[in-house]
Write a protein that holds these residues in place. Structure first.
Motif, PDB file in Angstrom:
ATOM      1  N   PRO A 149       0.906  -1.632  -0.179  1.00  0.00           N
ATOM      2  CA  PRO A 149       0.351   0.214   0.095  1.00  0.00           C
ATOM      3  C   PRO A 149       1.015   0.938   0.175  1.00  0.00           C
ATOM      4  O   PRO A 149       1.967   0.974   0.336  1.00  0.00           O
ATOM      5  N   LEU A 150       0.624   2.028  -0.842  1.00  0.00           N
ATOM      6  CA  LEU A 150       0.871   3.553  -0.664  1.00  0.00           C
ATOM      7  C   LEU A 150       0.114   5.043  -0.672  1.00  0.00           C
ATOM      8  O   LEU A 150      -1.368   4.026  -0.775  1.00  0.00           O
ATOM      9  N   VAL A 151       0.801   5.475   0.410  1.00  0.00           N
ATOM     10  CA  VAL A 151      -0.494   6.409   0.772  1.00  0.00           C
ATOM     11  C   VAL A 151       0.006   8.190   0.398  1.00  0.00           C
ATOM     12  O   VAL A 151       1.022   8.345   0.722  1.00  0.00           O
ATOM     13  N   LEU A 152      -0.657   8.844  -0.255  1.00  0.00           N
ATOM     14  CA  LEU A 152      -0.405  10.679  -0.601  1.00  0.00           C
ATOM     15  C   LEU A 152      -0.397  10.696   1.382  1.00  0.00           C
ATOM     16  O   LEU A 152      -0.985  11.319   1.696  1.00  0.00           O
ATOM     17  N   VAL A 179       1.316  -1.284  -5.505  1.00  0.00           N
ATOM     18  CA  VAL A 179       2.582  -1.086  -5.974  1.00  0.00           C
ATOM     19  C   VAL A 179       1.853  -2.219  -7.166  1.00  0.00           C
ATOM     20  O   VAL A 179       1.565  -3.285  -6.756  1.00  0.00           O
ATOM     21  N   LYS A 180       1.855  -2.355  -8.619  1.00  0.00           N
ATOM     22  CA  LYS A 180       1.820  -2.908  -9.266  1.00  0.00           C
ATOM     23  C   LYS A 180       2.797  -3.454 -10.086  1.00  0.00           C
ATOM     24  O   LYS A 180       3.613  -2.672  -9.774  1.00  0.00           O
ATOM     25  N   THR A 181       2.564  -4.592 -10.403  1.00  0.00           N
ATOM     26  CA  THR A 181       3.442  -5.104 -11.155  1.00  0.00           C
ATOM     27  C   THR A 181       4.290  -4.733 -12.174  1.00  0.00           C
ATOM     28  O   THR A 181       3.982  -3.891 -12.756  1.00  0.00           O
ATOM     29  N   VAL A 214       4.578  10.678  -1.110  1.00  0.00           N
ATOM     30  CA  VAL A 214       4.313   8.887  -0.919  1.00  0.00           C
ATOM     31  C   VAL A 214       5.125   8.543  -0.085  1.00  0.00           C
ATOM     32  O   VAL A 214       6.194   8.172   0.172  1.00  0.00           O
ATOM     33  N   ALA A 215       3.732   7.964   0.558  1.00  0.00           N
ATOM     34  CA  ALA A 215       4.857   6.959   1.536  1.00  0.00           C
ATOM     35  C   ALA A 215       4.393   5.910   1.679  1.00  0.00           C
ATOM     36  O   ALA A 215       2.983   5.569   1.543  1.00  0.00           O
ATOM     37  N   SER A 216       4.646   4.678   2.264  1.00  0.00           N
ATOM     38  CA  SER A 216       4.655   3.084   1.933  1.00  0.00           C
ATOM     39  C   SER A 216       4.838   3.145   3.933  1.00  0.00           C
ATOM     40  O   SER A 216       6.652   2.871   4.293  1.00  0.00           O
ATOM     41  N   LYS A 230       9.645   1.858   7.794  1.00  0.00           N
ATOM     42  CA  LYS A 230       8.299   3.059   6.709  1.00  0.00           C
ATOM     43  C   LYS A 230       9.628   3.692   5.315  1.00  0.00           C
ATOM     44  O   LYS A 230      10.519   3.929   5.776  1.00  0.00           O
ATOM     45  N   VAL A 231       9.002   3.896   4.236  1.00  0.00           N
ATOM     46  CA  VAL A 231       9.708   4.324   2.871  1.00  0.00           C
ATOM     47  C   VAL A 231       8.693   5.629   2.508  1.00  0.00           C
ATOM     48  O   VAL A 231       7.525   5.625   2.293  1.00  0.00           O
ATOM     49  N   PHE A 232       9.773   7.264   2.410  1.00  0.00           N
ATOM     50  CA  PHE A 232       9.188   8.010   1.734  1.00  0.00           C
ATOM     51  C   PHE A 232       9.818   8.841   0.906  1.00  0.00           C
ATOM     52  O   PHE A 232      10.769   8.693   0.540  1.00  0.00           O
TER      53      PHE A 232
END
Length: 155
Positions: A94-97, A114-116, A136-138, A144-146
């Motif tokens: 999942p990713l969120v703005l 995240v898509k193929t 965008v964060a995951s 956590k990744v930004f």
């Protein structure tokens, strides 16, 4: 009525083509390093942005997210499409703005997975006038990744 529908279909088709072109452009966007354990969730260390709305590169780590805003200036209430690629994240993550408000990062209602091919696209309606600082964060069990921060001017 038919004319209105044609214009709507034309806009949808045009935005789809634009998204495909941006995604097929490779990893021209910037990369963000995963935050260090001492990171307090603040903005990207470089903070540099190019005039087109794409953030400048920062050091890469095992996982990263790039982001490009479809428009660098919009009217209040308009939709903006954000596209990019990920590195080191699983398909379906999942990713969120997020946007910066009063010095804190808060999530907006725009989400994607995240898509193929490690790409993503999400759209958000920006209502608050002024410069919007977005990323965008995951958040996964791995950490956590930004993405780097991009700025969109809302008139």
């Amino acid at each position: 009525m038919t004319s209105v529908l044609r214009h709507r279909y034309g806009r949808v088709l045009g935005s789809g083509i634009l998204c495909a072109a941006l995604l097929s452009g490779g990893t021209a966007g910037a990369f963000a390093a995963s935050p260090s354990p001492t990171d307090n969730g603040s903005a990207s260390p470089t903070g540099d942005k190019s005039p087109t709305g794409t953030a400048s590169p920062s050091p890469t780590g095992k996982t990263s997210i790039t982001v490009t805003a479809g428009k660098s200036s919009v009217k209040a209430g308009d939709m903006v499409t954000f596209t990019g690629r990920t590195k080191g994240l699983k398909v379906g993550s999942p990713l969120v703005l997020q946007h910066e408000k009063n010095g804190k990062w808060t999530a907006l209602k725009a989400t994607a997975k995240v898509k193929t091919g490690n790409s993503y696209a999400l759209a958000a309606k920006l209502n608050t006038k002024g410069d919007e600082h977005l990323r965008v964060a995951s958040v996964t069990k791995e950490g956590k990744v930004f993405s780097p921060t991009v700025t969109v001017k809302v008139n």
